[in-house]
Design a protein around this motif. Sequence first.
Motif, mmCIF file in Angstrom:
data_model
loop_
_atom_site.group_PDB
_atom_site.id
_atom_site.type_symbol
_atom_site.label_atom_id
_atom_site.label_comp_id
_atom_site.label_asym_id
_atom_site.label_seq_id
_atom_site.Cartn_x
_atom_site.Cartn_y
_atom_site.Cartn_z
ATOM 1 N N GLN A 10 31.159 46.347 46.423
ATOM 2 C CA GLN A 10 31.592 45.163 46.503
ATOM 3 C C GLN A 10 31.850 44.613 45.383
ATOM 4 O O GLN A 10 31.373 44.668 44.160
ATOM 5 N N GLN A 11 33.221 43.874 45.146
ATOM 6 C CA GLN A 11 33.511 42.866 43.979
ATOM 7 C C GLN A 11 33.382 41.559 44.449
ATOM 8 O O GLN A 11 34.210 41.102 45.531
ATOM 9 N N HIS A 12 32.803 40.532 43.604
ATOM 10 C CA HIS A 12 32.965 39.193 44.194
ATOM 11 C C HIS A 12 34.010 38.552 43.844
ATOM 12 O O HIS A 12 34.804 38.927 42.778
ATOM 13 N N ARG A 13 34.669 37.732 44.732
ATOM 14 C CA ARG A 13 35.813 37.095 44.360
ATOM 15 C C ARG A 13 35.612 35.690 43.947
ATOM 16 O O ARG A 13 34.838 34.950 45.054
ATOM 17 N N THR A 17 34.631 33.421 32.584
ATOM 18 C CA THR A 17 33.892 34.880 32.130
ATOM 19 C C THR A 17 32.702 34.388 31.284
ATOM 20 O O THR A 17 33.238 33.843 30.192
ATOM 21 N N GLU A 55 26.909 45.495 45.110
ATOM 22 C CA GLU A 55 27.288 46.049 43.694
ATOM 23 C C GLU A 55 26.750 47.290 43.455
ATOM 24 O O GLU A 55 27.061 48.278 42.495
ATOM 25 N N GLY A 97 35.607 35.530 39.202
ATOM 26 C CA GLY A 97 34.485 36.250 40.175
ATOM 27 C C GLY A 97 32.935 36.481 39.191
ATOM 28 O O GLY A 97 33.209 36.905 38.203
ATOM 29 N N ARG A 98 32.060 36.372 40.140
ATOM 30 C CA ARG A 98 30.704 36.791 39.601
ATOM 31 C C ARG A 98 30.781 38.059 38.895
ATOM 32 O O ARG A 98 31.312 39.219 39.560
ATOM 33 N N ARG A 99 30.146 38.304 38.091
ATOM 34 C CA ARG A 99 29.654 39.695 37.559
ATOM 35 C C ARG A 99 31.162 40.491 37.386
ATOM 36 O O ARG A 99 31.028 41.537 38.236
ATOM 37 N N LYS A 100 32.011 40.305 36.722
ATOM 38 C CA LYS A 100 33.399 40.795 36.410
ATOM 39 C C LYS A 100 34.051 41.145 37.782
ATOM 40 O O LYS A 100 34.583 42.336 38.036
ATOM 41 N N GLY A 101 33.857 40.110 38.730
ATOM 42 C CA GLY A 101 34.667 40.116 39.966
ATOM 43 C C GLY A 101 35.989 39.838 39.816
ATOM 44 O O GLY A 101 36.668 39.707 38.853
ATOM 45 N N ILE A 102 36.875 39.483 41.122
ATOM 46 C CA ILE A 102 38.143 39.103 41.047
ATOM 47 C C ILE A 102 38.329 37.702 40.995
ATOM 48 O O ILE A 102 37.728 36.851 41.807
#
Length: 385
Positions: free
Chosen positions: A119-122, A152, A202, A248-253
């Motif tokens: 999962q990538q956080h958006r 970021t 993640e 996005g959280r933690r290198k998300g989108i």
Amino acid sequence: MAQKRDYYEVLGVDKNATEDQIKKAYRTIAIKYHPDRNPGNKEAEEKFKEAAEAYDVLHDPQKRQQYDQFGFSGPGMGDFGGFGGASMNMDDIFSMFGDIFGGRAGFGGFGGGGSRGRQQHRGSDLRLKVRLSLEEIAHGVTKKFKVRKDITCSHCHGTGAEVGSTNDQCPTCHGTGVITHTTQSIFGMMQTQGICPTCGGEGTVIKNKCHECGGTGVVKGEEVVEIKIPAGVAEGMVVNVPGKGNAGRRKGINGDIQVFIEEEENDTFIRDNNDLIYNLLLDFPTAALGGEVEIPTIEGTKLKVKMEAGTQPGKTLRLRGKGLPAVQGYGRGNGDLVVNVSVYIPKTLSKEEKTAIEQFRESDNFKGDAATKRSIFQKFKNYFS
């Protein structure tokens, strides 16, 4: 290229369908044409994609409103078809199944809808309003905004972990980011995958969180964003700017920025879709004798137009292609500049002017013939019909 079908027709719902009705219709079609149930069937795959595109637009209130208003001719504002032109892929579509079927792949029991990546956080979208002059709308414009948003974290570079710290594999999902549930359905055993509640999809958990962002990977900040507004936009339209919203959280989108268009009134022109209406106040001598007049344009230049002798109030001239452009090339080119002619009658006259006009009072030529009177009466009737 094949003609697109109306999205409501694709899902088999009417234009007043509720969100639940749209979701139910899409679920039925998705089950019928899912690739796992129709292996190697290209026609079924296209119908599956077509239904996903229709659902993506109609279940989103903003996209649906624009589709209802502009059809496929609206500016790019989404991820599919007429709302952005991006080519669809099956991973994009499968990611929608969490909303429809309660899992990420949705059809594992049909033959292999396994994990499709962690999962990538958006980041969330941002909304801005911009007021545009008619001149800016005619030519398109680039606007700069200073936007307060999530950016970021510069300390951990978006990882959420303290510098030098490592992340551990999630003990719940063992690094996959998903957990699998098996249930009995009318189609047999069905597997659905959901996001792991421990790691949020993640696959890893942070052992030592960043002291700047608290493990989120994002902090509050500001960014100057340049947004290009295409020519021909109108009041109520929304221009979508991908990737310029909250990080996005933690290198998300990154999320998007949605720019809502407002239109300033213009002192010279009235807008009617892509046409511009200009009221020409003609002096009486030119109306009677004819002559050359200048008509302003939205380009800032003036066009010389010859008026015929005996020009009547209410006459309309149409200057082709001198209006506003269609948004992003949709439609049939530029609108027109419509010139409505009014004749100015002075309220006060000098003694000499009165004497000159009195000489024509009894002239039949200044009273109008029967044909002219009928023409004026017909225009009056058409105005109220």
